[in-house]
Write an enzyme that holds these catalytic residues in place. Structure first.
Site, PDB file in Angstrom:
ATOM      1  N   HIS A 133       0.824  -1.205   0.000  1.00 35.02           N
ATOM      2  CA  HIS A 133       0.000   0.000   0.000  1.00 35.02           C
ATOM      3  C   HIS A 133       0.861   1.259   0.000  1.00 35.02           C
ATOM      4  CE1 HIS A 133      -3.729   2.006   0.093  1.00 35.02           C
ATOM      5  NE2 HIS A 133      -4.393   1.186   0.882  1.00 35.02           N
TER       6      HIS A 133
ATOM      7  N   ASP B  91      -9.486 -11.543 -17.215  1.00 32.89           N
ATOM      8  CA  ASP B  91      -9.459 -12.849 -17.871  1.00 32.89           C
ATOM      9  C   ASP B  91      -8.038 -13.123 -18.359  1.00 32.89           C
ATOM     10  OD1 ASP B  91      -9.742 -15.078 -19.475  1.00 32.89           O
ATOM     11  OD2 ASP B  91     -11.469 -14.320 -20.586  1.00 32.89           O
TER      12      ASP B  91
END
Length: 465
Positions: free
Chosen positions: A165, A385
């Site tokens: 982060h 995908d």
């Protein structure tokens, strides 16, 4: 659910990072974020895009090919996302030394459908490379990226991406995943090169104040003496439509799905907190806002960095109904506008940043409890995908330091895109109240166990998951 760790390795960029990119500068907002690893977890069945009987398919061969393809494409995409293969040097820079991203391969002895039938917070945590890495090395080296690919007995995959982060918010992480999946499919024209120039928009400050970090702002609300529990609440399209009708008022027309779900959860969670604490003090709703949309002119989501800020809504009992909470939340979000962002740029940015953070701390001091919301909705994760179909479910892994995630609500799309799943990490007593809360249960789907069964949400896939 026992996992076997098969291998741990470093995936390096396929070509060296040019010398002029060897140091990646962190931006102002990166300075105030700690080095921890939020995660994005996606589940893929084997049988997508396979039109053969499972008895004719060499599952081991397919798994081996897919693993090799993931590693090869990851190596290629790291030439674009070169900071992810480096090490955090200090509070203002990353050493882009091409040491690579930490990659864990694991195996599960159960099929994917058995896991999805009743996952739990603890079983989900096993998919995180953070929980399966060398903690000492992780602390000392401060590497940036970690990925774990877990193969189920049926050949299905779980892919968990954990990026520090310190340099990536969830928008940056999603952009990386989209780029990685495009490279895996050889859709190079779709693989958008990231913008690594956030520091030029928001230069880091030489007057860094540790008491103003986001962690320091959250710490006063971390309660001791209780454990964190996580539950998943599913809001379907019909329930959200009813919530919107209830929340519409003269102050707020056309409330969004995120607004009404956030408001209902806040209302019922604050009621549970009040029952536990007995306090009548105001409570604070914090909603994470993507600054990329607020900058004038707006910048693209593939700009790396923590380009985020919190909208803060201090709510009293008078504003505890649904329309009142939606109104307060929208007003707080509207404050984080183009002018606000502009004040954090230019010569006065450091002074203005300290002022707005101290204003946040002053507001926070008036609150008894706080809930933090972050929305992944409309991020497109269900379209990631890698060449064998879209994920059937996405989730979030917690690491082994749950207090860091106390009172955190993550909002995500449902697989069909018309609802919202909310992952709530709260004090276990508050969770127990929510499990019996009739007002909340009237709008949510699923049995209120650790996680409700998921197979009812995955209707378009067979039992061969």
């Amino acid at each position: 659910m026992d996992l076997e760790i098969i291998s741990r390795e470093w995936i390096k960029p396929s070509s060296p990072t040019p010398s002029h990119h060897k140091t990646y500068k962190l931006c102002l907002f990166d300075q105030y974020i700690g080095h921890h690893f939020p995660s994005v977890l996606l589940f893929y069945p084997l049988n997508q895009n396979l039109h053969l009987s499972s008895t004719l398919v060499d599952i081991d061969h397919i798994v081996s090919e897919r693993l090799q393809l993931l590693k090869q494409s990851l190596s290629e995409v790291l030439t674009l996302y070169y900071p992810l293969a480096g090490r955090i040097k200090d509070d203002i820079s990353v050493d882009c030394n091409d040491e690579g991203i930490y990659f864990v391969e694991a195996r599960s002895k159960i099929p994917l459908n058995q896991f999805l039938n009743q996952p739990s917070r603890f079983s989900i945590g096993k998919f995180s490379p953070v929980n399966n890495s060398d903690k000492k090395e992780q602390t000392e080296e401060l590497y940036v990226g970690q990925i774990q690919v877990t193969v189920f007995a049926c050949g299905g995959f779980a892919i968990c991406i954990c990026l520090s982060h310190k340099i990536c918010d969830v928008t940056s992480t999603i952009s990386f995943m989209k780029c990685w999946s495009a490279v895996t499919q050889k859709n190079i024209e779709v693989a958008i090169r990231p913008d690594c120039n956030a520091a030029s928009l928001f230069p880091p400050s030489d007057e860094f104040l540790s008491e103003l970090t986001f962690a320091a702002q959250v710490f006063p609300f971390v309660k001791t003496g209780g454990r964190v529990a996580t539950r998943r609440f599913v809001f379907e399209a019909k329930a959200i439509a009813k919530l919107k009708a209830k929340a519409t008022s003269s102050s707020v027309q056309n409330p969004s799905s995120v607004e009404v779900v956030s408001a209902l959860l806040s209302k019922r969670i604050f009621a549970a907190m009040k029952k536990r604490s007995g306090s009548h003090k105001p409570n604070l709703i914090r909603h994470l806002v993507n600054l990329r949309r607020r900058i004038k002119p707006p910048i693209a989501n593939y700009c790396m960095g923590n380009l985020i800020w919190f909208a803060n809504a201090l709510c009293t009992e008078k504003e505890s109904n649904l329309p009142g909470l939606v109104t307060k939340l929208r007003e707080a979000i509207e404050i984080v506008n183009g002018d606000f962002v502009k004040s954090l740029q230019g010569d006065e940015r450091s002074v203005n940043h300290r002022k707005v953070v101290r204003d946040v701390l002053e507001v926070s001091s008036k609150a008894e409890d706080m809930i933090t919301f972050t929305s992944w909705c409309n991020g497109g994760l269900y379209n990631v995908d890698f060449g064998w179909g879209k994920p059937v479910w996405m989730s979030f892994c917690q690491d082994e330091s749950p207090p860091a995630f106390m009172n955190l609500i993550i909002l995500m799309d449902t697989r069909l895109g018309d609802g919202i799943e909310a992952l709530a990490s709260l004090h276990e007593e508050d969770i127990a109240c929510l499990e019996r809360d009739e007002e909340l249960l009237a709008f949510t789907k699923g049995r209120m166990s650790d996680y409700p069964p998921l197979l009812d949400l995955i209707l378009s896939h067979s039992s061969k998951l």
